[in-house]
Design a protein around this motif. Sequence first.
Motif, PDB file in Angstrom:
ATOM      1  N   LEU A 495       0.844  -1.196   0.000  1.00 49.61           N
ATOM      2  CA  LEU A 495       0.000   0.000   0.000  1.00 49.61           C
ATOM      3  C   LEU A 495       0.880   1.247   0.000  1.00 49.61           C
ATOM      4  CD1 LEU A 495      -2.560  -1.387   2.534  1.00 49.61           C
ATOM      5  CD2 LEU A 495      -3.141  -0.642   0.218  1.00 49.61           C
ATOM      6  N   PRO A 496       0.492   2.264  -0.776  1.00 49.64           N
ATOM      7  CA  PRO A 496       1.363   3.427  -0.950  1.00 49.64           C
ATOM      8  C   PRO A 496       1.204   4.489   0.133  1.00 49.64           C
ATOM      9  CG  PRO A 496      -0.557   3.623  -2.371  1.00 49.64           C
ATOM     10  CD  PRO A 496      -0.687   2.303  -1.652  1.00 49.64           C
ATOM     11  N   VAL A 497       0.477   4.208   1.224  1.00 48.00           N
ATOM     12  CA  VAL A 497       0.228   5.229   2.231  1.00 48.00           C
ATOM     13  C   VAL A 497       0.126   4.568   3.592  1.00 48.00           C
ATOM     14  CG1 VAL A 497      -2.308   5.112   2.102  1.00 48.00           C
ATOM     15  CG2 VAL A 497      -1.227   7.270   2.737  1.00 48.00           C
ATOM     16  N   LYS A 498       0.459   5.301   4.634  1.00 45.87           N
ATOM     17  CA  LYS A 498       0.252   4.853   6.010  1.00 45.87           C
ATOM     18  C   LYS A 498      -1.002   5.556   6.526  1.00 45.87           C
ATOM     19  CE  LYS A 498       1.640   2.877   9.944  1.00 45.87           C
ATOM     20  NZ  LYS A 498       1.804   1.421  10.102  1.00 45.87           N
ATOM     21  N   TRP A 499      -2.026   4.771   6.850  1.00 44.98           N
ATOM     22  CA  TRP A 499      -3.313   5.329   7.288  1.00 44.98           C
ATOM     23  C   TRP A 499      -3.264   5.488   8.814  1.00 44.98           C
ATOM     24  CZ3 TRP A 499      -8.589   2.827   5.502  1.00 44.98           C
ATOM     25  CH2 TRP A 499      -9.661   3.636   5.919  1.00 44.98           C
ATOM     26  N   ASN A 500      -3.170   6.745   9.248  1.00 49.89           N
ATOM     27  CA  ASN A 500      -3.095   7.020  10.676  1.00 49.89           C
ATOM     28  C   ASN A 500      -4.489   7.273  11.246  1.00 49.89           C
ATOM     29  OD1 ASN A 500      -0.204   6.981  10.802  1.00 49.89           O
ATOM     30  ND2 ASN A 500      -0.224   8.975   9.778  1.00 49.89           N
TER      31      ASN A 500
END
Length: 550
Positions: A495-500
């Motif tokens: 996945l291209p993003v870190k979901w905070n």
Amino acid sequence: MGSKKRIVLFTLFAINLIDQPAPEVVIEQGTLSGKISADGSIFEYLGIPYASTSSETRFKAPLPPPRWEGVFKAVDETYACPQPMKFIGVMGSEDCLKINVYVPAMAKKPLPVMVWIHGGAFVMGSGGKFVYGPEFLVQHDVILVTFNYRLGALGFICLGIEEAPGNAGLKDQIAALRWVKKNIAAFGGDPDNITIFGESAGGTSTSILLASEATVGLFHRAIAQSGSSLSNWSINRNPVWIASLLAKVLGHDTEDPYEIYNILSKVPYKELITLKPIKPLGMYFDTLLLHLPCIEKKLPGIEPVLTDLPFNLLKNKPKNIPVILGTNSKEGLFLTALENDTTFEERNRRYLFASDLDFKDEKEAIQMSDKVKQFYFGSKRVSNETVMGLAKMYTDLYFEVPTVMETDIIVANSNAPVYNYNFDYSGGRNILKSRTGYGNETGACHADDLFYLFNARMWPFPIDRKDRQMIKWMTLMWTNFAKYGHPTPDSNNDLPVKWNPSTKDSHNYLYMRDELSMGSVPNYDSYQLWKSIYDKYRRLDLTFYIPSFS
């Protein structure tokens, strides 16, 4: 997928195991068999009775499921709960409480379990593959469960008496979750790792089940898509009066709950489900939906789903369960597609909010309504010229802002993370937007997200590269959340993003567009407007929700 698994699946396909029996499963009710999907990758167990109901138990909680001798062939998914359908009258029968279990054939067990609650405004829909095909999710090695629950008058008549205490449809949902908890291990599922998720009325149901005291221990994570128990269309106000409108169509003028029950319990279900009373509109612009969840009167020996507003329950009795909450960027387009000159004028003559708000006098209500009107329409009237302002108001008031406010309550009172998203992607599977006449608009309409999670049989068109990427991202994040309690765990590099998660100090939103990115709360000015109104005027008096409350 490993080479060994590919060889096994190819072999299954090559020897033509299409519609061949899936392995037998033994549960408390008896032994059942399913069927193997066309490509051999999924064991499908369809139409299993998880509870029972009939005209004798109409409006009540469901009864236990039947038992059987021999082997029950769980291969028929054509069941649906009664609902009106154009051109064909009523689809479904009262004996409709069926559940579907989709198991990845080659995955290592025990597996995380995802239980889907379908949408449809509490009056239509089912758990079948026509909309909710399992392949996109099950390929990530989770068990997917879908089911039916009673709809319309059969599921949501609420009279506050033993014969019709209310929320039969939600009690069906709880019965389904109890069935899953009890039986899913037999299918290879982990009863200690169950995620509930749903969209629209299913998202609102998910939010209500998160708030309800009746669901403790039944699930471990929750995803509410385009629905919140804090929205003005989530809870029935004055439900006995609503039921009296049905009786009036049948020629009876009464608001006595026992008299109403005696009338409605004798009406054939096909007639009951198609009654269309006129719901008089006051100054508040309440939803025209008749059949919604309700706050139940406490009755001896009857387990309620809700005895208080979800707002209070989420605040005072949090479950500390990780949740994903989100909406689509242009939810309201599907509602504005139904507007015409008559409904525009109704908007101009009434308050621009519903009766879940309470003002000390009409002057104060008018002032607030004028403030809202100025925000969305400036000095202009609601009309075809300003219809996009109306679409934005629907998006904000009915979907987006209640979800942000629910987030605020959970992060303030729970130790569990809340992951927020805004689905703003426009692709070839934005089905509802394309059907409402707004296909050229950017962003995503209500329900457009569904077809990136599910392989709907109603939309059998080829999937292009861009849409396939969104399907991969979305299903991976949803199943990661089911497995680990985090949609983008450190162990997953696809996945291209870190979901905070959001916090007490910061709204953190994942924006799903052609690319994935993190940002702040969408439409902050809208949120501030409605938050200021609801913080001051939210109606919390239960006597308004249950006229006979004591």
